[in-house]
Design a protein around this motif. Structure first.
Motif, PDB file in Angstrom:
ATOM      1  N   ASP A 161      -3.044  -0.108  -0.491  1.00  0.00           N
ATOM      2  CA  ASP A 161      -1.764  -1.296  -0.170  1.00  0.00           C
ATOM      3  C   ASP A 161      -2.249  -1.744   1.072  1.00  0.00           C
ATOM      4  O   ASP A 161      -2.307  -1.146   2.488  1.00  0.00           O
ATOM      5  CB  ASP A 161      -0.629  -0.631  -0.157  1.00  0.00           C
ATOM      6  N   ARG A 162      -2.772  -3.102   1.161  1.00  0.00           N
ATOM      7  CA  ARG A 162      -3.415  -3.274   2.705  1.00  0.00           C
ATOM      8  C   ARG A 162      -2.147  -3.706   3.469  1.00  0.00           C
ATOM      9  O   ARG A 162      -2.386  -3.647   4.617  1.00  0.00           O
ATOM     10  CB  ARG A 162      -3.765  -5.224   2.389  1.00  0.00           C
ATOM     11  N   SER A 163      -0.862  -4.077   3.012  1.00  0.00           N
ATOM     12  CA  SER A 163       0.358  -4.282   3.998  1.00  0.00           C
ATOM     13  C   SER A 163       0.914  -3.046   4.557  1.00  0.00           C
ATOM     14  O   SER A 163       1.645  -3.109   5.190  1.00  0.00           O
ATOM     15  CB  SER A 163       1.463  -5.001   2.982  1.00  0.00           C
ATOM     16  N   LYS A 164       0.149  -1.945   4.039  1.00  0.00           N
ATOM     17  CA  LYS A 164       0.886  -0.611   4.562  1.00  0.00           C
ATOM     18  C   LYS A 164      -0.316   0.306   5.228  1.00  0.00           C
ATOM     19  O   LYS A 164      -0.391   1.165   4.816  1.00  0.00           O
ATOM     20  CB  LYS A 164       1.590   0.167   3.537  1.00  0.00           C
ATOM     21  N   GLY A 165      -1.071  -0.299   5.952  1.00  0.00           N
ATOM     22  CA  GLY A 165      -2.223   0.369   6.694  1.00  0.00           C
ATOM     23  C   GLY A 165      -3.341   0.963   5.958  1.00  0.00           C
ATOM     24  O   GLY A 165      -3.637   1.694   6.344  1.00  0.00           O
ATOM     25  N   PHE A 166      -3.457  -0.010   4.647  1.00  0.00           N
ATOM     26  CA  PHE A 166      -4.397   0.530   3.676  1.00  0.00           C
ATOM     27  C   PHE A 166      -4.520   1.972   3.364  1.00  0.00           C
ATOM     28  O   PHE A 166      -5.355   2.430   2.780  1.00  0.00           O
ATOM     29  CB  PHE A 166      -6.009   0.329   4.321  1.00  0.00           C
ATOM     30  N   GLY A 167      -3.070   2.454   3.099  1.00  0.00           N
ATOM     31  CA  GLY A 167      -2.971   3.724   2.550  1.00  0.00           C
ATOM     32  C   GLY A 167      -2.866   3.530   0.905  1.00  0.00           C
ATOM     33  O   GLY A 167      -2.966   2.418   0.386  1.00  0.00           O
ATOM     34  N   TRP A 168      -3.019   4.495   0.291  1.00  0.00           N
ATOM     35  CA  TRP A 168      -3.439   4.629  -1.083  1.00  0.00           C
ATOM     36  C   TRP A 168      -1.743   4.832  -1.898  1.00  0.00           C
ATOM     37  O   TRP A 168      -0.803   5.866  -1.450  1.00  0.00           O
ATOM     38  CB  TRP A 168      -4.055   5.834  -1.512  1.00  0.00           C
ATOM     39  N   VAL A 169      -1.640   4.321  -3.168  1.00  0.00           N
ATOM     40  CA  VAL A 169      -0.654   4.408  -3.818  1.00  0.00           C
ATOM     41  C   VAL A 169      -0.963   4.414  -5.293  1.00  0.00           C
ATOM     42  O   VAL A 169      -2.243   4.180  -5.563  1.00  0.00           O
ATOM     43  CB  VAL A 169       0.322   3.212  -3.778  1.00  0.00           C
TER      44      VAL A 169
ATOM     45  N   PRO B 285      -1.569  -9.970  -4.056  1.00  0.00           N
ATOM     46  CA  PRO B 285      -0.987  -9.213  -2.955  1.00  0.00           C
ATOM     47  C   PRO B 285      -0.557  -7.822  -3.336  1.00  0.00           C
ATOM     48  O   PRO B 285      -0.326  -7.085  -2.620  1.00  0.00           O
ATOM     49  CB  PRO B 285       0.375 -10.343  -2.930  1.00  0.00           C
ATOM     50  N   THR B 286      -0.805  -7.337  -4.709  1.00  0.00           N
ATOM     51  CA  THR B 286      -0.534  -5.996  -4.948  1.00  0.00           C
ATOM     52  C   THR B 286      -1.378  -4.941  -4.519  1.00  0.00           C
ATOM     53  O   THR B 286      -1.032  -3.717  -4.369  1.00  0.00           O
ATOM     54  CB  THR B 286      -0.504  -5.788  -6.387  1.00  0.00           C
ATOM     55  N   GLY B 287      -2.700  -5.477  -3.989  1.00  0.00           N
ATOM     56  CA  GLY B 287      -3.528  -4.256  -3.609  1.00  0.00           C
ATOM     57  C   GLY B 287      -5.063  -4.257  -4.178  1.00  0.00           C
ATOM     58  O   GLY B 287      -5.360  -5.281  -4.781  1.00  0.00           O
ATOM     59  N   ILE B 288      -5.731  -3.284  -3.822  1.00  0.00           N
ATOM     60  CA  ILE B 288      -7.194  -3.207  -4.146  1.00  0.00           C
ATOM     61  C   ILE B 288      -7.155  -1.893  -4.915  1.00  0.00           C
ATOM     62  O   ILE B 288      -7.373  -1.086  -4.285  1.00  0.00           O
ATOM     63  CB  ILE B 288      -8.016  -3.395  -3.101  1.00  0.00           C
ATOM     64  N   CYS B 289      -7.860  -1.976  -6.084  1.00  0.00           N
ATOM     65  CA  CYS B 289      -8.268  -0.662  -6.716  1.00  0.00           C
ATOM     66  C   CYS B 289      -9.532   0.047  -6.380  1.00  0.00           C
ATOM     67  O   CYS B 289     -10.370  -0.870  -6.276  1.00  0.00           O
ATOM     68  CB  CYS B 289      -8.499  -1.039  -8.420  1.00  0.00           C
ATOM     69  N   ILE B 290      -9.439   1.174  -6.168  1.00  0.00           N
ATOM     70  CA  ILE B 290     -10.741   1.845  -5.849  1.00  0.00           C
ATOM     71  C   ILE B 290     -10.948   2.988  -7.018  1.00  0.00           C
ATOM     72  O   ILE B 290      -9.833   3.370  -7.781  1.00  0.00           O
ATOM     73  CB  ILE B 290     -10.576   2.391  -4.526  1.00  0.00           C
ATOM     74  N   GLN B 291     -11.958   3.832  -7.032  1.00  0.00           N
ATOM     75  CA  GLN B 291     -12.192   4.688  -7.992  1.00  0.00           C
ATOM     76  C   GLN B 291     -11.396   5.981  -7.637  1.00  0.00           C
ATOM     77  O   GLN B 291     -11.073   6.301  -6.514  1.00  0.00           O
ATOM     78  CB  GLN B 291     -13.721   5.087  -7.856  1.00  0.00           C
TER      79      GLN B 291
ATOM     80  N   THR C 194     -16.075  14.185 -11.211  1.00  0.00           N
ATOM     81  CA  THR C 194     -16.325  14.671  -9.923  1.00  0.00           C
ATOM     82  C   THR C 194     -14.984  14.881  -9.144  1.00  0.00           C
ATOM     83  O   THR C 194     -14.103  13.901  -8.795  1.00  0.00           O
ATOM     84  CB  THR C 194     -17.191  13.929  -9.164  1.00  0.00           C
ATOM     85  N   PRO C 195     -14.438  16.035  -8.694  1.00  0.00           N
ATOM     86  CA  PRO C 195     -13.323  16.371  -7.988  1.00  0.00           C
ATOM     87  C   PRO C 195     -13.272  15.286  -6.443  1.00  0.00           C
ATOM     88  O   PRO C 195     -14.114  14.846  -6.012  1.00  0.00           O
ATOM     89  CB  PRO C 195     -13.294  17.604  -7.363  1.00  0.00           C
ATOM     90  N   MET C 196     -12.117  14.702  -6.128  1.00  0.00           N
ATOM     91  CA  MET C 196     -11.844  14.058  -5.111  1.00  0.00           C
ATOM     92  C   MET C 196     -11.505  15.011  -4.126  1.00  0.00           C
ATOM     93  O   MET C 196     -10.547  15.939  -4.286  1.00  0.00           O
ATOM     94  CB  MET C 196     -11.133  12.704  -5.340  1.00  0.00           C
ATOM     95  N   THR C 197     -12.193  14.747  -2.841  1.00  0.00           N
ATOM     96  CA  THR C 197     -11.650  15.685  -1.686  1.00  0.00           C
ATOM     97  C   THR C 197     -10.923  14.959  -0.568  1.00  0.00           C
ATOM     98  O   THR C 197     -10.530  15.506   0.444  1.00  0.00           O
ATOM     99  CB  THR C 197     -13.021  16.532  -1.235  1.00  0.00           C
ATOM    100  N   TYR C 198     -11.219  13.763  -0.486  1.00  0.00           N
ATOM    101  CA  TYR C 198     -10.537  12.861   0.476  1.00  0.00           C
ATOM    102  C   TYR C 198      -9.506  11.941  -0.127  1.00  0.00           C
ATOM    103  O   TYR C 198      -9.706  11.271  -1.111  1.00  0.00           O
ATOM    104  CB  TYR C 198     -11.773  11.820   1.371  1.00  0.00           C
ATOM    105  N   PHE C 199      -8.295  11.869   0.616  1.00  0.00           N
ATOM    106  CA  PHE C 199      -7.163  11.390   0.238  1.00  0.00           C
ATOM    107  C   PHE C 199      -6.555  10.377   1.386  1.00  0.00           C
ATOM    108  O   PHE C 199      -6.464  10.950   2.222  1.00  0.00           O
ATOM    109  CB  PHE C 199      -6.281  12.026  -0.523  1.00  0.00           C
ATOM    110  N   LYS C 200      -5.960   9.423   1.402  1.00  0.00           N
ATOM    111  CA  LYS C 200      -5.371   8.448   2.282  1.00  0.00           C
ATOM    112  C   LYS C 200      -3.843   8.128   1.752  1.00  0.00           C
ATOM    113  O   LYS C 200      -3.459   7.118   1.693  1.00  0.00           O
ATOM    114  CB  LYS C 200      -5.937   7.427   2.926  1.00  0.00           C
ATOM    115  N   TRP C 201      -3.133   8.983   1.014  1.00  0.00           N
ATOM    116  CA  TRP C 201      -1.993   8.649   0.292  1.00  0.00           C
ATOM    117  C   TRP C 201      -0.773   8.101   1.383  1.00  0.00           C
ATOM    118  O   TRP C 201      -0.725   8.901   2.615  1.00  0.00           O
ATOM    119  CB  TRP C 201      -1.309   9.918  -0.180  1.00  0.00           C
ATOM    120  N   LEU C 202       0.137   6.900   0.797  1.00  0.00           N
ATOM    121  CA  LEU C 202       1.093   6.870   1.725  1.00  0.00           C
ATOM    122  C   LEU C 202       2.226   7.657   1.658  1.00  0.00           C
ATOM    123  O   LEU C 202       2.012   8.445   0.547  1.00  0.00           O
ATOM    124  CB  LEU C 202       1.554   5.274   1.298  1.00  0.00           C
ATOM    125  N   PRO C 203       3.400   8.053   2.304  1.00  0.00           N
ATOM    126  CA  PRO C 203       4.150   8.741   2.085  1.00  0.00           C
ATOM    127  C   PRO C 203       4.902   8.638   0.558  1.00  0.00           C
ATOM    128  O   PRO C 203       5.143   7.550   0.102  1.00  0.00           O
ATOM    129  CB  PRO C 203       5.351   8.616   3.162  1.00  0.00           C
TER     130      PRO C 203
END
Length: 96
Positions: A69-77, A25-31, A48-57
């Motif tokens: 975080d699947r429960s928060k619109g697939f945002g990143w934490v 339930p805690t989420g899915i790890c990505i690179q 390699t530098p990352m250029t795309y992000f989808k951070w949660l507030p």
């Protein structure tokens, strides 16, 4: 994950993954980490530098690794230690 197209594909794919949230339930790890670069910039694991992000507030918050975080619109934490690795893992393979 390097762009919005990959994020959307991942969102769709994870929506069809049965009961994964009941196992992890805690989420899915990505690179992605900010522990490799000397200035704590976000990079892929090869540096390699990352250029795309989808951070949660409020994110990213601290040093570590990225989890979706699947429960928060697939945002990143950035999960707090010691919970960095409490998750399902996602791998990407380039097909030639």
């Amino acid at each position: 994950m390097s762009n919005e197209s990959e994020q959307m594909y991942l969102n769709r794919d994870l929506c069809f993954t049965a009961n994964i949230d009941k196992v992890y339930p805690t989420g899915i790890c990505i690179q992605g980490t900010n522990t490799i670069d000397v200035n704590n910039k976000w990079t892929f694991f090869d540096g390699t530098p990352m250029t795309y992000f989808k951070w949660l507030p409020g994110e990213p918050n601290g040093l570590g690794f990225i989890r979706i975080d699947r429960s928060k619109g697939f945002g990143w934490v950035v999960p707090p230690m010691p919970n960095w690795w409490t998750a399902t893992y996602m791998c990407e393979i380039r097909m030639i």
